[in-house]
Design an enzyme around this catalytic site. Sequence first.
Site, PDB file in Angstrom:
ATOM      1  N   GLY A 291       0.714  -1.034  -0.088  1.00 37.68           N
ATOM      2  CA  GLY A 291       0.041  -0.080  -0.049  1.00 37.68           C
ATOM      3  C   GLY A 291       0.815   1.283  -0.045  1.00 37.68           C
TER       4      GLY A 291
ATOM      5  N   ASP B 297       0.410   3.393   3.853  1.00 36.55           N
ATOM      6  CA  ASP B 297      -0.960   4.152   3.279  1.00 36.55           C
ATOM      7  C   ASP B 297      -1.861   4.455   4.384  1.00 36.55           C
ATOM      8  OD1 ASP B 297      -1.579   1.475   4.043  1.00 36.55           O
ATOM      9  OD2 ASP B 297      -2.439   0.995   2.136  1.00 36.55           O
TER      10      ASP B 297
ATOM     11  N   ASP C  32      -4.356   2.266  10.865  1.00 34.82           N
ATOM     12  CA  ASP C  32      -5.548   1.771  11.522  1.00 34.82           C
ATOM     13  C   ASP C  32      -5.349   1.332  12.891  1.00 34.82           C
ATOM     14  OD1 ASP C  32      -7.976   0.650  11.846  1.00 34.82           O
ATOM     15  OD2 ASP C  32      -7.537  -0.918  10.300  1.00 34.82           O
TER      16      ASP C  32
ATOM     17  N   VAL D  38     -11.760   2.457   3.040  1.00 37.99           N
ATOM     18  CA  VAL D  38     -11.448   3.265   1.874  1.00 37.99           C
ATOM     19  C   VAL D  38     -10.689   2.350   0.994  1.00 37.99           C
ATOM     20  CG1 VAL D  38     -11.974   5.366   3.043  1.00 37.99           C
ATOM     21  CG2 VAL D  38      -9.423   4.526   3.103  1.00 37.99           C
TER      22      VAL D  38
HETATM   23  P1  IMP Z   1      -2.789  -1.353  10.947  1.00 39.00           P
HETATM   24  O1  IMP Z   1      -1.510  -2.341  11.108  1.00 39.00           O
HETATM   25  O2  IMP Z   1      -4.078  -1.838  11.598  1.00 39.00           O
HETATM   26  O3  IMP Z   1      -2.515   0.175  11.340  1.00 39.00           O
HETATM   27  O4  IMP Z   1      -3.047  -1.378   9.494  1.00 39.00           O
HETATM   28  C1  IMP Z   1      -2.310  -0.967   8.355  1.00 39.00           C
HETATM   29  C2  IMP Z   1      -2.690  -1.738   7.146  1.00 39.00           C
HETATM   30  O5  IMP Z   1      -4.124  -2.213   7.152  1.00 39.00           O
HETATM   31  C3  IMP Z   1      -2.757  -0.885   6.021  1.00 39.00           C
HETATM   32  O6  IMP Z   1      -1.414  -0.901   5.240  1.00 39.00           O
HETATM   33  C4  IMP Z   1      -3.835  -1.328   5.038  1.00 39.00           C
HETATM   34  O7  IMP Z   1      -3.227  -2.399   4.189  1.00 39.00           O
HETATM   35  C5  IMP Z   1      -4.810  -1.903   6.121  1.00 39.00           C
HETATM   36  N1  IMP Z   1      -6.072  -1.046   6.256  1.00 39.00           N
HETATM   37  C6  IMP Z   1      -6.497  -0.609   7.111  1.00 39.00           C
HETATM   38  N2  IMP Z   1      -7.481   0.012   6.940  1.00 39.00           N
HETATM   39  C7  IMP Z   1      -7.785   0.004   5.627  1.00 39.00           C
HETATM   40  C8  IMP Z   1      -8.860   0.655   4.646  1.00 39.00           C
HETATM   41  O8  IMP Z   1      -9.708   1.272   5.272  1.00 39.00           O
HETATM   42  N3  IMP Z   1      -8.641   0.124   3.381  1.00 39.00           N
HETATM   43  C9  IMP Z   1      -7.779  -0.556   2.840  1.00 39.00           C
HETATM   44  N4  IMP Z   1      -6.702  -1.004   3.581  1.00 39.00           N
HETATM   45  C10 IMP Z   1      -6.786  -0.866   5.143  1.00 39.00           C
HETATM   46 MG    MG Z   2      -4.124  -3.550   2.309  1.00 35.37          MG
END
Ligand code: IMP
Ligand code: MG
Length: 196
Positions: A48, A105, A108, A158
């Site tokens: 991403g 990207d 989350d 998104v």
């Molecule tokens: P984290 O490790 O939960 O912070 O998530 C990061 C990864 O979750 C990002 O690099 C995305 O690949 C995926 N992700 C989280 N939310 C979204 C979204 O709304 N759309 C697409 N990918 C997401």
């Molecule tokens: Mg992803």
Amino acid sequence: MQVPHPDIDRVLLTAEAIAARVAELGAQVGRDLAGADGQLVIVPVMTGGFIIVADLVRHLPQRRVRIEVVTVSSYGGKNMTSRGSQLLGALPETLVGKHVLVVDDILDTGGTLRLLQAEILRRGAASSRSCVLLRKPTEGAARTKCDYVGFDIPDEFVVGYGLDYDGLYRNLPYVGTLAMHARNGGDTQTSGAQST
Ligand code: IMP
Ligand code: MG
């Protein structure tokens, strides 16, 4: 504005708004690291992070920049929630004394950034910063250090500008919400580790 893809419900951020904000982030990174000696190591989180990093680095023409990609996986194919991160691609063994900027990207749950920050500092980096295009208002994001945030967005799924659903839509030049009809049964999970 261009007509959005038929699978997109609503465009949250236009290509123009993203470009303007990424230029600001690039200027900020350049200023913050202006006094730092040596190189800046930029670490795009695959998959991403590839689009934002491509745009961001071109706003840093005065810096000595190295790019070292990492791959972080999360399990599941069509899952729309993060279920834990795992580092797949290797970080360079020696980051001693280097200033490192991780670029992803979206922030989350924060699992991805926290994992990388810890690993980078463990390798002796002089500094470890991070930059994301988007941040969601989650509990995990709130307790994750992130130095450069493009946009705070609502907690919605998104796609576009690097963000995917089941590997698709990364090529959209804007960020939008995915229509229900494109969600293919919603939050179902397929097996296997997937690049984020
Ligand atoms: P984290 O490790 O939960 O912070 O998530 C990061 C990864 O979750 C990002 O690099 C995305 O690949 C995926 N992700 C989280 N939310 C979204 C979204 O709304 N759309 C697409 N990918 C997401
Ligand atoms: Mg992803």
